[in-house]
Design an enzyme around this catalytic site. Structure first.
Site, PDB file in Angstrom:
ATOM      1  N   LYS A  49       0.412  13.609  -0.871  1.00  0.00           N
ATOM      2  CA  LYS A  49       0.019  13.658   0.543  1.00  0.00           C
ATOM      3  C   LYS A  49       0.587  12.426   1.239  1.00  0.00           C
ATOM      4  CE  LYS A  49      -3.166  12.165   3.102  1.00  0.00           C
ATOM      5  NZ  LYS A  49      -2.356  11.887   4.314  1.00  0.00           N
ATOM      6  N   GLU A  61      -5.820  -8.804   6.233  1.00  0.00           N
ATOM      7  CA  GLU A  61      -4.450  -8.306   6.328  1.00  0.00           C
ATOM      8  C   GLU A  61      -4.227  -7.796   7.750  1.00  0.00           C
ATOM      9  OE1 GLU A  61      -3.389  -4.614   4.214  1.00  0.00           O
ATOM     10  OE2 GLU A  61      -1.633  -5.718   3.517  1.00  0.00           O
ATOM     11  N   GLU A 109      -3.041   0.468  -5.231  1.00  0.00           N
ATOM     12  CA  GLU A 109      -2.245  -0.682  -4.781  1.00  0.00           C
ATOM     13  C   GLU A 109      -2.639  -0.915  -3.329  1.00  0.00           C
ATOM     14  OE1 GLU A 109       0.291  -2.637  -2.908  1.00  0.00           O
ATOM     15  OE2 GLU A 109       2.015  -1.466  -3.642  1.00  0.00           O
ATOM     16  N   CYS A 136       2.973  -4.516   2.481  1.00  0.00           N
ATOM     17  CA  CYS A 136       1.773  -4.988   1.756  1.00  0.00           C
ATOM     18  C   CYS A 136       1.964  -6.403   1.237  1.00  0.00           C
ATOM     19  CB  CYS A 136       1.459  -4.119   0.543  1.00  0.00           C
ATOM     20  SG  CYS A 136       1.731  -2.392   0.780  1.00  0.00           S
ATOM     21  N   GLY A 165      -2.409   1.906  -0.118  1.00  0.00           N
ATOM     22  CA  GLY A 165      -2.915   1.863   1.249  1.00  0.00           C
ATOM     23  C   GLY A 165      -3.894   0.723   1.414  1.00  0.00           C
TER      24      GLY A 165
END
Ligand code: ADP
Length: 488
Positions: free
Chosen positions: A185, A390, A260, A294, A238
């Site tokens: 997905k 983040e 992750e 990331c 994500g």
């Protein structure tokens, strides 16, 4: 400046069992061009029924009666053929990716598309190299013991919007090499290149049902994939927030998962560092892909004796980056993915300023596209949200230090909930090795701002997740050992 026309978009359908599949419902998700805010197409909003159809196709491919064995050499050949097919359509993929994700076409041509091709070729090689082990048993009698490595089963893969094509290639490559069937997905914002990849895969010898794509929202299609009882493993990349939810669900189901997640990676610059190389590496790490990476080095911890010089150099590099529409050949900094992301990034910068941080460079741009300048915040404190969380935007937070004690420097770097990557700039091998020992991160880079080699395992510690992707570890993560004992 060349402005390529709109690429041909794939249909608003899923790709299941090797063919385009009509969605079970009529809902769609608009595809936006982040450079203009204009809607350029749509993709299907997949439902639990669509996920079920895809998982069923995958399950049948792996375990269905009368299925043909998909041998390692065939997997290798199919992945290599897929890489060749993407390469033959490299410009089409670059334009699709650039339009959908807002990536400068320059970057899509030199990073995203070649990266996806290289990933597929790298993982193709593993299909024929996986092995188990034989054991010498101590149990009295005559025994043969071995542990064979088998594919873990049908895997669900959930990909974010920052590197859609490369992300998909890095997910399907190891899974298919290991012999697993995949239901992937893509992120709802960026599904186009993955749909095209699935269409090509069915022409490249990947058997029907081994690579299925269901587009849709995370809370619907994504959650249904995670919850499906015939999915043996979830591989997720994500946010930490979503990853926590997925890991909880997998824990409840005793389902394997690799997550992750986010990062807030420190960049340590010691006073002896080559400042020009450091400035280039740091600017690339935080500004490339408009900071939507990331592992971006987003917290700069720099010795006070060189902070002014270094910040000036990074700001100059940022200011030299041409900001513009993603399809423009001169653009080096494209838009953020969405209006929501733009307001999120702006919120972090504004709240840091309200708490006393100084905007040394950059800031938000207004207009129809979601543009944000390369931004540097100085005078930050560890408690500011911009430093703790983040941001996923081109925002570098700078904090100088005075000490030369490696324990103290590492403590500053490790003062984060995250542990994805860490960067060190120094010419001193002893300091570099000393910091490698002390840094709590899945990846440490010395005198380097980034760049992926698929042979290197990637993943996080702490809130950046668990499990490793890429390298041998990344392929073996799609396998399970079966112990076989035979008496003779
Ligand atoms: P972001 O907030 O930046 O979009 P996410 O981590 O939420 O990041 O999204 C990454 C991927 O996870 C996307 O493909 C998204 O659709 C998917 N996703 C989001 N929520 C869920 C969920 N509850 N279950 C499964 N997948 C999800």
């Amino acid at each position: 400046m060349s402005q390529p026309g709109l690429p041909v978009l794939p249909p608003a359908r899923h790709h299941i069992g090797g063919i385009w599949a009509q969605p079970s419902g009529g809902e769609t998700i608009a595809v936006e061009d982040p450079s203009t805010g204009q809607i350029v197409g749509d993709v299907a909003a997949g439902s639990a029924a669509d996920i079920d159809a895809a998982v069923s196709a995958a399950h049948h491919a792996m375990y269905g009666a009368g299925r043909a064995r998909w041998a390692p050499a065939q997997r290798q050949a199919a992945l290599l053929a897929l890489a060749d097919a993407v390469e033959a359509r490299a410009e089409e993929f670059a334009r699709l990716e650039s339009l959908d994700a807002g990536k400068p076409i320059f970057n899509a041509r030199i990073v995203d598309v070649p990266g996806a091709i290289a990933a597929l070729r790298y993982f193709a090689g593993w299909a024929t190299k996986l092995t188990g082990e034989t054991m010498e048993l101590s149990t009295p009698g005559n025994w043969h013991g071995h542990a064979r490595r088998e594919p873990v089963g049908v895997v669900g893969q959930i990909v974010p919007w920052n590197y859609p094509l490369m992300g998909a290639a890095c997910k399907i490559g190891p899974a298919l090499a290991a012999g697993c069937a995949v239901v992937l997905k893509p992120a709802e914002q960026t599904s186009l290149s993955t749909l095209r990849l699935a269409e090509l895969a069915s022409e490249c010898g990947i058997p029907a049902g081994y690579f299925n794509v269901v587009t849709g929202l995370g809370a619907e299609a994504g959650a249904a994939l995670v919850e499906h009882p015939d999915v043996a493993k979830i591989s997720f990349t994500g946010s930490t927030l979503t990853g926590r939810r997925i890991a909880e669900s997998c824990g409840r189901q005793i389902k394997r998962c690799t997550v992750e997640l986010g990062g807030k990676s420190p960049v340590i610059v010691l006073p002896d560092a080559d400042l020009e190389s450091a400035a280039r590496g740091i600017a690339t790490s935080i500004f490339f892909n408009t900071g939507q990476t990331c592992s971006a080095g987003s917290r700069l911890l720099v010795h006070a004796s060189v902070v002014a010089d270094l910040v000036e150099r990074i700001a100059a590099i940022g200011a030299s980056m041409t900001i513009g529409a993603s399809g423009d050949a001169d653009t080096r900094l494209g838009p953020l993915i969405s209006a929501a992301q733009h307001s999120r990034v702006s919120g972090f910068v504004e709240s840091a300023q309200a708490q006393g941080a100084h905007l040394a460079a950059g800031g938000a741009l207004s207009g129809k596209g979601h543009f944000f300048r390369p931004t540097i915040l100085t005078d930050v404190t560890a408690q500011m949200a911009a430093v703790e969380e983040e941001i996923f935007g081109p925002v570098l937070c700078v904090a100088p230090f005075e000490t030369s004690d490696l324990d103290e420097i590492a403590a500053l770097a490790n003062d984060s909930a995250y542990g994805l990557a860490a960067y060190v700039w120094t010419r001193d091998i002893t300091d570099a090795l000393g910091l490698i020992d002390r840094l709590r991160a899945g990846t440490v880079r010395i005198n380097s701002g980034g760049g992926n080699d698929f042979s290197m395992p990637v993943g996080g510690v702490k809130q950046s997740g668990f499990g490793r992707e890429n390298g041998r570890a990344g392929v073996e993560a799609y396998t399970e050992l079966k112990s076989v004992t035979m008496a003779y």
